[in-house]
Scaffold this motif. Sequence first.
Motif, PDB file in Angstrom:
ATOM      1  N   LYS A 202       0.723  -1.098   0.111  1.00  0.00           N
ATOM      2  CA  LYS A 202       0.092  -0.189   0.035  1.00  0.00           C
ATOM      3  C   LYS A 202       0.703   1.263  -0.291  1.00  0.00           C
ATOM      4  O   LYS A 202       0.553   2.334  -0.709  1.00  0.00           O
ATOM      5  N   SER A 203       2.053   1.073   0.811  1.00  0.00           N
ATOM      6  CA  SER A 203       2.854   2.720   0.884  1.00  0.00           C
ATOM      7  C   SER A 203       3.511   2.883  -0.259  1.00  0.00           C
ATOM      8  O   SER A 203       3.460   4.023  -0.599  1.00  0.00           O
ATOM      9  N   ILE A 204       4.211   1.918  -0.911  1.00  0.00           N
ATOM     10  CA  ILE A 204       5.279   2.527  -2.053  1.00  0.00           C
ATOM     11  C   ILE A 204       5.164   1.663  -3.227  1.00  0.00           C
ATOM     12  O   ILE A 204       5.971   2.027  -4.165  1.00  0.00           O
ATOM     13  N   CYS A 205       4.346   0.562  -3.409  1.00  0.00           N
ATOM     14  CA  CYS A 205       4.461  -0.294  -4.572  1.00  0.00           C
ATOM     15  C   CYS A 205       3.874   0.222  -5.785  1.00  0.00           C
ATOM     16  O   CYS A 205       2.621   0.838  -5.470  1.00  0.00           O
ATOM     17  N   ASP A 206       4.363   0.480  -6.896  1.00  0.00           N
ATOM     18  CA  ASP A 206       3.629   0.749  -8.364  1.00  0.00           C
ATOM     19  C   ASP A 206       2.895  -0.481  -8.708  1.00  0.00           C
ATOM     20  O   ASP A 206       1.619  -0.379  -9.294  1.00  0.00           O
ATOM     21  N   GLU A 282      -8.617   2.684   1.999  1.00  0.00           N
ATOM     22  CA  GLU A 282      -7.330   2.502   2.221  1.00  0.00           C
ATOM     23  C   GLU A 282      -6.716   3.698   1.492  1.00  0.00           C
ATOM     24  O   GLU A 282      -7.288   4.038   0.571  1.00  0.00           O
ATOM     25  N   GLU A 283      -5.420   3.824   1.609  1.00  0.00           N
ATOM     26  CA  GLU A 283      -4.541   4.667   0.982  1.00  0.00           C
ATOM     27  C   GLU A 283      -3.396   4.074   0.240  1.00  0.00           C
ATOM     28  O   GLU A 283      -2.814   3.326   0.924  1.00  0.00           O
ATOM     29  N   LEU A 284      -3.694   4.049  -1.032  1.00  0.00           N
ATOM     30  CA  LEU A 284      -2.395   3.460  -1.758  1.00  0.00           C
ATOM     31  C   LEU A 284      -1.562   4.661  -2.497  1.00  0.00           C
ATOM     32  O   LEU A 284      -2.074   5.640  -3.192  1.00  0.00           O
ATOM     33  N   ARG A 285      -0.309   4.766  -2.057  1.00  0.00           N
ATOM     34  CA  ARG A 285       0.487   5.679  -2.353  1.00  0.00           C
ATOM     35  C   ARG A 285       0.147   6.907  -2.243  1.00  0.00           C
ATOM     36  O   ARG A 285       0.034   8.090  -2.859  1.00  0.00           O
ATOM     37  N   GLY A 286      -0.759   7.212  -1.020  1.00  0.00           N
ATOM     38  CA  GLY A 286      -1.512   8.519  -0.729  1.00  0.00           C
ATOM     39  C   GLY A 286      -2.674   8.837  -1.531  1.00  0.00           C
ATOM     40  O   GLY A 286      -3.322  10.092  -1.316  1.00  0.00           O
TER      41      GLY A 286
END
Length: 320
Positions: A202-206, A282-286
């Motif tokens: 969720k935090s950093i993956c493309d 949820e937040e994915l990459r903000g």
Amino acid sequence: MIHVSALRKVYDTGVVALDGVDLDVREGEIFGVLGQSGAGKSTLLRCVNLLERPTSGTVTVDGQDLTVLGDAELRRARRRIGMIHQHFALLSSRTVAANVAFPLEVAKVPRAERRARVAELLELVGLDGKAKSYPAQLSGGQKQRVGIARALAARPKVLLSDEATSALDPGTTQSILALLRRLNAELGLTILLITHEMHVIKSICDSAAIMREGRVLESGRVHDLIARPGSQLTRELFPLPEPAPPGSLTVTFPAGQAEEPVLSGLVRKFGVDVNILGGSLEELRGVSVGRLRIRMEGEDTAAALAYLRGRGLLVEEETP
């Protein structure tokens, strides 16, 4: 940047660790491989830099098939592939600077050039001032930053991450993930990471892949997977009670629509009744992404469904 084709790894014991894995990682992206213990993630990562030699299949990195290289060629190819480890793998008898310099020593880089490169790397990862410290004097997060600096010493194009945050506390984990994202952006690094933690995806993956029992269940860009009917990633990212009740609808709100008043507009426009059975945001990459399970009743439900789909929402119907 990384192309894995029909990869199999069978150990002498007969255990099949990888069973026909295909994977494509684009240049400059962060690609996460998600799976529980025993899924084959670590074996896959070690096959990408040929620390484990696959039984069959090919591994191509930056246009070069590593599986056909001799030992000397493979050593040269590995200099373009950095690796960071779950438990840091630092040399306890060496200072921070000496740990970072180690791959440069192996490559016979001149002393003055090594010193300059080490200083540059320690500043890059936020450890300037720690050059003379020893691993025992560092926190877990600082040790991992040393591991990252060491992995970057030879200016690799690809960075492999083997559960790099699973031994860290939540706050430190977020700081290391933020560092990886910054390095990806500033250096143009392609990062392939393995994890069993959804928050890393969720935090950093493309892009992401889900592995189970040595196979890839699905892979692709994270936002594309969320918009795919029946996506395993979506079910794990947005857990809802299963099985879905007959007659219910599961609505996935892609990036940019999760916070819009879609359902209230639906009720006003079509006069339908909407009962919310469960949901997750949820937040994915903000960027906010959501998933709702609803039951809808009324005379114009067909038009209401068409309206939802016309707005680009994924609507999955649970048939009785």
